[in-house]
Design a protein around this motif. Structure first.
Motif, PDB file in Angstrom:
ATOM      1  N   UNK A  70      49.743  43.935  43.440  1.00  0.00           N
ATOM      2  CA  UNK A  70      48.427  43.386  43.096  1.00  0.00           C
ATOM      3  C   UNK A  70      47.189  43.919  43.345  1.00  0.00           C
ATOM      4  N   UNK A  71      47.454  45.500  43.502  1.00  0.00           N
ATOM      5  CA  UNK A  71      46.438  46.534  44.047  1.00  0.00           C
ATOM      6  C   UNK A  71      45.660  46.778  42.454  1.00  0.00           C
ATOM      7  N   UNK A  72      44.369  47.108  42.680  1.00  0.00           N
ATOM      8  CA  UNK A  72      43.788  47.510  41.621  1.00  0.00           C
ATOM      9  C   UNK A  72      43.213  48.944  41.726  1.00  0.00           C
ATOM     10  N   UNK A  73      42.880  49.650  40.842  1.00  0.00           N
ATOM     11  CA  UNK A  73      42.127  51.046  40.994  1.00  0.00           C
ATOM     12  C   UNK A  73      41.097  51.029  42.146  1.00  0.00           C
ATOM     13  N   UNK A  74      40.613  49.924  42.379  1.00  0.00           N
ATOM     14  CA  UNK A  74      39.426  49.860  43.505  1.00  0.00           C
ATOM     15  C   UNK A  74      40.122  49.605  44.674  1.00  0.00           C
ATOM     16  N   UNK A  75      40.100  50.462  45.750  1.00  0.00           N
ATOM     17  CA  UNK A  75      40.657  50.256  47.004  1.00  0.00           C
ATOM     18  C   UNK A  75      40.394  49.183  47.632  1.00  0.00           C
ATOM     19  N   UNK A  76      41.187  48.222  48.185  1.00  0.00           N
ATOM     20  CA  UNK A  76      40.859  47.198  48.836  1.00  0.00           C
ATOM     21  C   UNK A  76      40.663  45.878  47.949  1.00  0.00           C
ATOM     22  N   UNK A  77      40.736  46.071  46.884  1.00  0.00           N
ATOM     23  CA  UNK A  77      40.561  44.919  45.744  1.00  0.00           C
ATOM     24  C   UNK A  77      41.870  44.497  45.219  1.00  0.00           C
ATOM     25  N   UNK A  78      42.190  43.356  45.361  1.00  0.00           N
ATOM     26  CA  UNK A  78      43.453  42.617  44.723  1.00  0.00           C
ATOM     27  C   UNK A  78      43.303  41.892  43.804  1.00  0.00           C
ATOM     28  N   UNK A  79      44.314  41.667  43.016  1.00  0.00           N
ATOM     29  CA  UNK A  79      44.191  40.719  41.549  1.00  0.00           C
ATOM     30  C   UNK A  79      45.195  39.877  41.917  1.00  0.00           C
ATOM     31  N   UNK A  80      44.764  38.336  41.976  1.00  0.00           N
ATOM     32  CA  UNK A  80      45.485  37.346  42.045  1.00  0.00           C
ATOM     33  C   UNK A  80      45.183  36.148  41.121  1.00  0.00           C
ATOM     34  N   UNK A  81      46.025  35.153  40.769  1.00  0.00           N
ATOM     35  CA  UNK A  81      45.460  34.129  39.962  1.00  0.00           C
ATOM     36  C   UNK A  81      46.399  33.757  38.861  1.00  0.00           C
ATOM     37  N   UNK A  82      46.300  32.943  38.101  1.00  0.00           N
ATOM     38  CA  UNK A  82      47.246  32.384  37.059  1.00  0.00           C
ATOM     39  C   UNK A  82      47.419  33.589  36.051  1.00  0.00           C
ATOM     40  N   UNK A  83      46.652  34.515  35.923  1.00  0.00           N
ATOM     41  CA  UNK A  83      47.041  35.654  34.941  1.00  0.00           C
ATOM     42  C   UNK A  83      47.559  36.970  35.536  1.00  0.00           C
ATOM     43  N   UNK A  84      48.318  36.625  36.815  1.00  0.00           N
ATOM     44  CA  UNK A  84      48.969  37.732  37.528  1.00  0.00           C
ATOM     45  C   UNK A  84      50.162  36.932  37.786  1.00  0.00           C
ATOM     46  N   UNK A  85      51.289  38.088  38.028  1.00  0.00           N
ATOM     47  CA  UNK A  85      52.615  37.793  38.052  1.00  0.00           C
ATOM     48  C   UNK A  85      52.748  36.637  39.136  1.00  0.00           C
ATOM     49  N   UNK A  86      53.602  35.774  39.211  1.00  0.00           N
ATOM     50  CA  UNK A  86      54.374  35.541  38.240  1.00  0.00           C
ATOM     51  C   UNK A  86      53.887  34.522  36.841  1.00  0.00           C
ATOM     52  N   UNK A  87      52.462  34.490  37.135  1.00  0.00           N
ATOM     53  CA  UNK A  87      51.602  33.595  36.074  1.00  0.00           C
ATOM     54  C   UNK A  87      51.844  32.099  36.526  1.00  0.00           C
TER      55      UNK A  87
END
Length: 157
Positions: free
Chosen positions: A108-125
């Motif tokens: 869930x890591x992004x290319x921005x250190x310390x920024x994580x992606x989550x929500x209905x658009x991320x696995x497992x959706x």
């Protein structure tokens, strides 16, 4: 059609003896083939959905006291979901798992250190909260690993 009854586990959502029922109709078109979404077309959708549900839950329609019908356009307007898509984009083979987010490096890591992606658009959706739980576990694992590595480095100094 997905049916959930959130008041079954949280009785504060509805008056005693009543329930809140959500019917999520996947793949409802953003744009109708003819005409546009308005109160009449929304009610037509509701009638058709109730007709289908009554094949499994007889007299379901008679139990409805209030209803809120939301189209993909309503989801876009009220929640900012592009074209009303709960999953933030198509879930085709071209956008699954590792292909889903070009800015994710791993997990869930992004290319921005310390920024994580989550929500209905991320696995497992989906809108189950599983992505948030998975992301939180990923972060906790990283924190534990980081702490352990610091202890090991300190020990060997």
């Amino acid at each position: 059609i997905e049916m959930t009854i959130p008041s079954y586990s949280d009785s504060t959502l509805a008056p005693k003896g009543n329930h809140v029922v959500e019917l999520l109709v996947y793949y409802t078109p953003y744009q109708l083939k003819s005409g546009e979404w308005n109160q009449e077309t929304k009610e037509g959708l509701q009638d058709r959905v109730i007709e289908i549900v009554e094949n499994y839950v007889p007299n379901f329609g008679e139990s409805i006291k209030k209803s809120l019908i939301m189209t993909p356009q309503d989801y876009e307007e009220n929640f900012g979901f592009h074209r009303g898509d709960l999953y933030h984009g198509s879930l085709g083979l071209h956008s699954h798992n590792f292909s889903r987010h070009p800015l994710l490096t791993q997990g869930y890591e992004t290319v921005v250190k310390g920024l994580y992606a989550t929500g209905s658009g991320t696995y497992p959706a989906g809108i189950s909260g599983a992505a948030g739980r998975n992301c939180a576990n990923h972060i906790l694992t990283q924190l534990k690993t980081t702490r352990m590595l610091k202890k090991i480095k300190k020990f060997f100094r």
